[in-house]
Design a protein around this motif. Structure first.
Motif, PDB file in Angstrom:
ATOM      1  N   THR A 107       0.821  -1.205   0.000  1.00  0.00           N
ATOM      2  CA  THR A 107       0.000   0.000   0.000  1.00  0.00           C
ATOM      3  C   THR A 107       0.860   1.263   0.000  1.00  0.00           C
ATOM      4  O   THR A 107       0.334   2.366  -0.063  1.00  0.00           O
ATOM      5  CB  THR A 107      -0.931   0.036   1.228  1.00  0.00           C
ATOM      6  N   SER A 108       2.159   1.080   0.103  1.00  0.00           N
ATOM      7  CA  SER A 108       3.109   2.197   0.098  1.00  0.00           C
ATOM      8  C   SER A 108       4.493   1.604  -0.152  1.00  0.00           C
ATOM      9  O   SER A 108       4.640   0.385  -0.229  1.00  0.00           O
ATOM     10  CB  SER A 108       3.078   2.960   1.432  1.00  0.00           C
ATOM     11  N   ALA A 109       5.488   2.464  -0.257  1.00  0.00           N
ATOM     12  CA  ALA A 109       6.854   1.968  -0.439  1.00  0.00           C
ATOM     13  C   ALA A 109       7.263   1.153   0.786  1.00  0.00           C
ATOM     14  O   ALA A 109       6.901   1.484   1.918  1.00  0.00           O
ATOM     15  CB  ALA A 109       7.816   3.130  -0.645  1.00  0.00           C
ATOM     16  N   VAL A 110       8.000   0.072   0.537  1.00  0.00           N
ATOM     17  CA  VAL A 110       8.410  -0.840   1.612  1.00  0.00           C
ATOM     18  C   VAL A 110       9.934  -0.943   1.623  1.00  0.00           C
ATOM     19  O   VAL A 110      10.548  -1.151   0.579  1.00  0.00           O
ATOM     20  CB  VAL A 110       7.805  -2.245   1.409  1.00  0.00           C
ATOM     21  N   ASN A 111      10.527  -0.780   2.801  1.00  0.00           N
ATOM     22  CA  ASN A 111      11.969  -0.933   2.959  1.00  0.00           C
ATOM     23  C   ASN A 111      12.202  -1.660   4.280  1.00  0.00           C
ATOM     24  O   ASN A 111      12.130  -1.059   5.341  1.00  0.00           O
ATOM     25  CB  ASN A 111      12.661   0.440   2.953  1.00  0.00           C
ATOM     26  N   LEU A 112      12.442  -2.963   4.193  1.00  0.00           N
ATOM     27  CA  LEU A 112      12.554  -3.787   5.394  1.00  0.00           C
ATOM     28  C   LEU A 112      13.901  -4.486   5.458  1.00  0.00           C
ATOM     29  O   LEU A 112      14.462  -4.871   4.436  1.00  0.00           O
ATOM     30  CB  LEU A 112      11.450  -4.841   5.427  1.00  0.00           C
ATOM     31  N   VAL A 113      14.384  -4.654   6.684  1.00  0.00           N
ATOM     32  CA  VAL A 113      15.635  -5.376   6.927  1.00  0.00           C
ATOM     33  C   VAL A 113      15.343  -6.504   7.913  1.00  0.00           C
ATOM     34  O   VAL A 113      14.683  -6.297   8.934  1.00  0.00           O
ATOM     35  CB  VAL A 113      16.715  -4.445   7.516  1.00  0.00           C
ATOM     36  N   ALA A 114      15.820  -7.702   7.573  1.00  0.00           N
ATOM     37  CA  ALA A 114      15.680  -8.846   8.474  1.00  0.00           C
ATOM     38  C   ALA A 114      16.932  -8.930   9.338  1.00  0.00           C
ATOM     39  O   ALA A 114      18.052  -8.882   8.833  1.00  0.00           O
ATOM     40  CB  ALA A 114      15.509 -10.135   7.674  1.00  0.00           C
ATOM     41  N   SER A 115      16.741  -9.051  10.642  1.00  0.00           N
ATOM     42  CA  SER A 115      17.899  -9.149  11.538  1.00  0.00           C
ATOM     43  C   SER A 115      17.988 -10.558  12.121  1.00  0.00           C
ATOM     44  O   SER A 115      16.971 -11.225  12.350  1.00  0.00           O
ATOM     45  CB  SER A 115      17.835  -8.101  12.640  1.00  0.00           C
ATOM     46  N   PHE A 116      19.225 -10.968  12.335  1.00  0.00           N
ATOM     47  CA  PHE A 116      19.516 -12.304  12.856  1.00  0.00           C
ATOM     48  C   PHE A 116      20.484 -12.171  14.027  1.00  0.00           C
ATOM     49  O   PHE A 116      21.148 -11.150  14.180  1.00  0.00           O
ATOM     50  CB  PHE A 116      20.142 -13.179  11.764  1.00  0.00           C
TER      51      PHE A 116
END
Length: 196
Positions: free
Chosen positions: A162-171
């Motif tokens: 529904t909008s721009a997406v900027n995600l980071v997966a952390s481990f």
């Protein structure tokens, strides 16, 4: 008789409807040519994803007509069928008009990356509004998934764009508890004075 721009010859005052004519002069005569202002049909429609204002009808030559293309929610105006990219415009009527307004669904960029200790599936790109995108975070050996940068703790999840997406997966690296305890062993020797 020659009509000005936007007009058409109608007839002479004696009923003759031929603009060019020859007469034989035999007496005094007055000839008056009549003209009619041209009218043209305006037809404006919209493609999927929007609407246009109601202007369809017949207009006189030289009339000004405002055209308004309004996109629906989550769509944007692209252009009119004549190539004009102004959603609101005014035309001057000089001929028949048949225009279609085109719209396109909004699109957004999705960017998903992984921190140290894992990887994410390849989903980066541009998506239409409302599209579903599955995100998968996979930890490397001896690591475990912690969370996405928006706080979600589901390593596999589906988002609706529904909008721009900027995600980071952390481990994080796996940790283990090591417990060491001591045992005291006492050896007791048999008594030397033990009697049978």
């Amino acid at each position: 008789a020659t009509a000005n721009a936007g007009y058409s010859f109608n007839q002479w005052n004696d009923g003759v409807s031929t603009a060019s004519r020859s007469i034989v002069v035999s007496s005094d005569a007055t000839y008056t040519a009549s003209f009619t202002l041209n009218t043209y049909t305006i037809s404006v429609t919209s493609g999927a994803g929007g609407s246009v204002n109601s202007v369809n009808g017949t207009y006189n030559y030289g009339s000004s007509v405002e055209l308004i293309a309004t996109p629906s929610a989550n769509y944007h105006f692209v252009s009119w069928s004549d190539g004009n990219t102004e959603s609101t415009r005014t035309i001057t009527v000089s001929s028949a008009v048949n225009l279609v307004a085109s719209f396109a669904i909004d699109t957004y960029n999705v960017s998903v990356t992984a921190g140290t200790g894992g990887s994410v599936n390849s989903v980066n790109g541009t998506y239409d509004y409302g599209e579903s995108v599955e995100l998968i975070a996979t930890p490397s050996a001896n690591y475990h998934f912690v969370s996405w940068s928006d706080g979600s703790t589901e390593s596999t999840r589906t988002i609706t764009v529904t909008s721009a997406v900027n995600l980071v997966a952390s481990f994080a690296i796996d940790t283990y508890t090591v417990s060491i305890s001591t045992v005291r062993i006492v050896f007791v020797s048999p008594s030397l004075h033990d009697t049978k």
